[in-house]
Enzyme design. Structure first.
Site, mmCIF file in Angstrom:
data_model
loop_
_atom_site.group_PDB
_atom_site.id
_atom_site.type_symbol
_atom_site.label_atom_id
_atom_site.label_comp_id
_atom_site.label_asym_id
_atom_site.label_seq_id
_atom_site.Cartn_x
_atom_site.Cartn_y
_atom_site.Cartn_z
ATOM 1 C CB VAL A 1 -0.922 0.032 1.236
ATOM 2 C CG1 VAL A 1 -1.825 1.254 1.209
ATOM 3 C CG2 VAL A 1 -1.751 -1.244 1.314
ATOM 4 C CB CYS A 2 1.047 4.174 0.595
ATOM 5 S SG CYS A 2 1.416 5.935 0.692
ATOM 6 C CB SER A 3 5.812 5.046 -0.216
ATOM 7 O OG SER A 3 5.707 5.041 1.198
#
Length: 217
Positions: free
Chosen positions: A100-102
């Protein structure tokens, strides 16, 4: 044997990257969740909420699914040999490798996204090609057994996709209803193309300030 799901914890992760999908996956039938870090001491998130590991890198069993959250603490792990080695080992044998995300940049640093399309937070997705990944701007990207989400809230969507793939669409729908996940945000500005240049620049400044605060600059 239950479907074993492992979440990497680390200092200053974004807690919703982890707790959003964890809430969904905890409701999946016949599943076991493992929250993994170097020790069993509480791990501080970027929101000031500490998370408690259940396993260490050494004690965690082989996983069916690996999930790596993002957050301002992610940069410090990009050259952490112990963490990258654990990701490589678990990623090589897990049925599903997700982020998820970075968190996708951590998967990339571990060599787990070469030749895959992947999502990332909009502010950091341009770094993906450095790890051999192809940028995909969709909210959730499924490429073979890699599932990657964009920014923070995409983790809930990613987890529902995973439940549908592993346990079927009807179970995923039931969990979505159970959680009353029917988002209606007050503003239509959750992506740069919707927010416009001025608001996007402001958000970038806030993200940069968060990193400086974390690093004591």
């Amino acid at each position: 044997m239950p479907f074993r799901i492992g979440f990497l914890l680390y200092p200053h992760l974004t807690q919703l990257d982890l707790t959003g999908p964890a809430q969904v996956l905890a409701a999946m039938s016949d599943s076991a969740l493992h929250f993994v870090w170097k020790s069993l001491e509480p791990v501080p998130s970027d929101a000031g909420i500490s998370l408690l590991p259940s396993d260490t890198l050494q004690s965690c069993p082989d996983l069916d699914m690996l999930l790596v959250p993002g957050g301002p603490g992610q940069q410090a792990l990009m050259r952490d040999g112990a963490v990258l080695a654990w990701l490589q080992r678990q990623g090589a044998q897990a049925s599903w490798v997700t982020s998820v995300c970075s968190g996708s940049l951590l998967l990339g640093a571990a060599g787990l996204l070469k030749g895959y399309s992947a999502a990332c937070h909009w502010a950091y997705r341009d770094y993906l090609p450095a790890f051999g990944a192809r940028i995909d701007e969709r909210r959730v990207v499924v490429d073979r057994n890699r599932i990657t989400g964009g920014g923070v809230t995409s983790g809930i969507d990613l987890a529902l996709w995973l439940v549908a793939l592993v346990r079927g669409e009807e179970e995923a729908k039931a969990i979505q209803l159970q959680l009353e996940y029917a988002p209606q945000p007050p503003f239509n500005c959750g992506r740069p193309e919707l927010a416009g240049a001025a608001l996007t620049a402001q958000a970038r400044q806030r993200l940069a300030a968060d990193l400086k605060r974390l690093n004591g600059v």
